[in-house]
Write a protein that holds these residues in place. Structure first.
Motif, PDB file in Angstrom:
ATOM      1  N   ARG A  41      -2.709  -6.819 -19.683  1.00  0.00           N
ATOM      2  CA  ARG A  41      -1.816  -6.232 -18.668  1.00  0.00           C
ATOM      3  C   ARG A  41      -2.471  -5.034 -17.980  1.00  0.00           C
ATOM      4  O   ARG A  41      -2.280  -4.813 -16.774  1.00  0.00           O
ATOM      5  N   GLU A  42      -3.276  -4.295 -18.737  1.00  0.00           N
ATOM      6  CA  GLU A  42      -4.015  -3.181 -18.127  1.00  0.00           C
ATOM      7  C   GLU A  42      -5.047  -3.708 -17.132  1.00  0.00           C
ATOM      8  O   GLU A  42      -5.229  -3.139 -16.038  1.00  0.00           O
TER       9      GLU A  42
ATOM     10  N   ASP B 261     -13.189  -7.606 -18.086  1.00  0.00           N
ATOM     11  CA  ASP B 261     -12.978  -6.620 -17.021  1.00  0.00           C
ATOM     12  C   ASP B 261     -14.099  -6.717 -15.990  1.00  0.00           C
ATOM     13  O   ASP B 261     -13.848  -6.776 -14.778  1.00  0.00           O
TER      14      ASP B 261
ATOM     15  N   ALA C 273      -4.757  -6.429 -15.439  1.00  0.00           N
ATOM     16  CA  ALA C 273      -4.005  -6.919 -14.280  1.00  0.00           C
ATOM     17  C   ALA C 273      -3.677  -5.791 -13.309  1.00  0.00           C
ATOM     18  O   ALA C 273      -3.648  -5.997 -12.088  1.00  0.00           O
ATOM     19  N   GLU C 274      -3.442  -4.597 -13.839  1.00  0.00           N
ATOM     20  CA  GLU C 274      -3.141  -3.460 -12.972  1.00  0.00           C
ATOM     21  C   GLU C 274      -4.346  -3.066 -12.123  1.00  0.00           C
ATOM     22  O   GLU C 274      -4.189  -2.557 -11.014  1.00  0.00           O
ATOM     23  N   ARG C 275      -5.547  -3.304 -12.651  1.00  0.00           N
ATOM     24  CA  ARG C 275      -6.761  -2.874 -11.951  1.00  0.00           C
ATOM     25  C   ARG C 275      -7.358  -3.953 -11.056  1.00  0.00           C
ATOM     26  O   ARG C 275      -8.139  -3.632 -10.151  1.00  0.00           O
ATOM     27  N   HIS C 276      -7.044  -5.204 -11.325  1.00  0.00           N
ATOM     28  CA  HIS C 276      -7.715  -6.303 -10.613  1.00  0.00           C
ATOM     29  C   HIS C 276      -6.722  -7.081  -9.764  1.00  0.00           C
ATOM     30  O   HIS C 276      -5.838  -7.769 -10.290  1.00  0.00           O
TER      31      HIS C 276
ATOM     32  N   ARG D 167      -1.663 -11.737  -4.207  1.00  0.00           N
ATOM     33  CA  ARG D 167      -0.571 -11.535  -5.158  1.00  0.00           C
ATOM     34  C   ARG D 167       0.805 -11.772  -4.520  1.00  0.00           C
ATOM     35  O   ARG D 167       1.725 -12.232  -5.184  1.00  0.00           O
TER      36      ARG D 167
ATOM     37  N   GLU E   6      -0.721 -13.056 -12.756  1.00  0.00           N
ATOM     38  CA  GLU E   6       0.210 -12.970 -13.877  1.00  0.00           C
ATOM     39  C   GLU E   6      -0.561 -12.990 -15.189  1.00  0.00           C
ATOM     40  O   GLU E   6      -1.615 -13.624 -15.310  1.00  0.00           O
TER      41      GLU E   6
END
Length: 451
Positions: free
Chosen positions: A352-353, A440, A355-358, A379, A363
């Protein structure tokens, strides 16, 4: 173990492979298989000494990693004692494997029919359902994978079915719930669940309940995208099966034996099927083995009526000895608990971290050591990173992502516009964090294709 480079041997292995091995699901002249020199725990390495963290668990089966010494020893000891024996006899390893599996299956799934793998487990489960009910049809979901043999591939939903789809296999497909790409215009999990069940019941009604032998579902769909069902869905399917006299078959070939942080994913949803298929993690893939766990009612059908099916290697002693050792190792070492705990505290939060950056991550979904990232170009519109069933140049973004993952030291499991995160269930926190860091870096490449 420190990999020792030996490129000459690697070249010979590669040459023999290219000359003689015919690979699954592949255009033979367009592939370049990696020559593997060895493996240990969560890692494997090539003949150049390059090591990879296996974030694919082989093909989602090395649930206890590679070369676990207790399982290797059990195989060696069984080979010295009794290498093989025909399936019509009672053999200690076979009996003990069946007992240990039955202790862990839900409800009264206490009879175990052994197969060579997951696809033939599905074949036999559907045969049992048809013979038990006297009905011809099977309902299966579009987003699914159940194996590559004739009946198993015909109940599969993904495009690998298409070249072998006879259209006469007695299979009817339906849409299972998947809120991110809902076919029901749902906005919440509750809506998705209710509308998916309504759709399924309508399908049953229009197909004719008296013609339907079974509904087969992956408890948590695997290859199709690791989509845990919404609360209440499987219970709703169970209720429909009870109402219409339909056999519920849950396919736990991928999800079973610790992958979801429970012995079987059915335990997460408090649902007991009539038949349950398993393979892969039952012995971490060390020797091919699969099977069908059978309810009392269906077992009774064949109490005095011969079951018309079998396999030469059903319950092979080496495979069953590996299963006994694997199940005991999982219990002794808390592997199932490890999958649940680190899935909740490391893998899920870590993904989830990311997902916040990429922006390429649309989902994150999963449970235990069974996760997927849905990769997108946009998105807002949820346009997939690559088209459905993309190949060649159309699949270039996913190919670039996979290459970047390997360059950064992890071996990914990618399918269509998704990357699956399915490390060994006994992977350590340090190994998982190493893999997330490599992921990442690879996602940065996928970000380059975002609109």
């Amino acid at each position: 173990m420190t990999p020792q480079p030996n490129p000459e041997v690697g070249a010979a292995v590669k040459a023999a492979d290219r000359a003689h091995v015919f690979h699954s699901w592949s255009a033979q002249e367009l592939i370049d298989p990696l020559a593997v020199a060895g493996a240990q725990g969560s890692y494997f390495w090539d003949y150049d000494g390059r090591r990879y963290l296996d974030f694919a668990s082989g093909l989602v089966y090395t649930n206890i990693g590679y070369q676990h010494p207790k399982v290797v020893a059990a195989i060696q000891e069984q080979a010295a004692r009794l290498t093989t024996f025909a399936p019509a006899f009672a053999v200690e390893a076979r009996s003990e494997a069946a007992r240990l599996i039955a202790e862990r299956t839900p409800g009264d799934l206490d009879k175990i029919f052994f197969t060579n793998g997951g696809a033939d487990a599905v074949e036999h489960a559907l045969r049992m359902a048809r013979l038990h009910t006297g009905r011809p049809k099977v309902l299966s979901a579009y987003r699914s994978y159940h194996g590559g043999t004739q009946q198993a591939v015909n109940v599969t939903g993904d495009p690998r079915r298409w070249p072998s789809d006879s259209g006469t296999a007695g299979v009817v497909r339906f849409w299972a719930p998947f809120l991110y790409r809902s076919r029901f215009y749902a906005e919440t999990e509750e809506q998705e669940c209710a509308r998916a069940l309504e759709h399924l019941e309508a399908t049953i009604a229009f197909e004719g309940p008296s013609t339907i032998a079974a509904i087969i579902l992956e408890t948590v769909p695997g290859t199709a995208g690791i989509m845990p069902p919404p609360a209440g869905y499987l219970a709703g399917v169970r209720a429909l099966c009870d109402t219409y006299g339909i056999v519920l078959v849950l396919d736990e070939v991928m999800a079973g034996f610790g992958r979801t942080g429970s012995w079987f994913a059915a335990d997460l949803y408090d649902v007991v099927p009539d038949l349950m298929t398993f393979a892969k993690g039952v012995n971490s893939g060390y020797v091919p083995l699969g099977g069908v766990a059978i309810s009392g009612a269906i077992a009774e059908t064949f109490a005095r009526r011969p079951y018309p099916g079998g396999l030469t290697y059903s319950g092979h002693p080496l495979a069953c000895a590996a299963a006994v050792a694997t199940i005991n190792v999982m219990a002794e070492e808390g592997v199932v608990e490890n999958a649940a705990a680190l899935g909740a505290s490391v893998v899920g939060p870590g993904l989830r971290e990311l997902a916040e950056r990429h922006p390429c991550v649309g989902e994150v979904r999963g449970v235990g050591m069974f996760w997927a990232l849905e990769l997108v170009r946009d998105r807002e519109t949820r346009e997939p990173l690559v088209p459905y069933n993309a190949a060649g140049e159309a699949n270039a973004p996913m190919a670039a992502f996979a290459a970047a993952a390997k360059k950064n030291g992890i071996w990914p499991f990618v399918n269509m516009n998704r990357t699956h995160v399915v490390p060994p269930c006994n992977a350590s926190e340090a190994e998982l964090k190493e893999g997330l860091a490599a992921l990442d870096a690879a996602l940065t490449v996928a970000d380059g294709y975002v609109a």
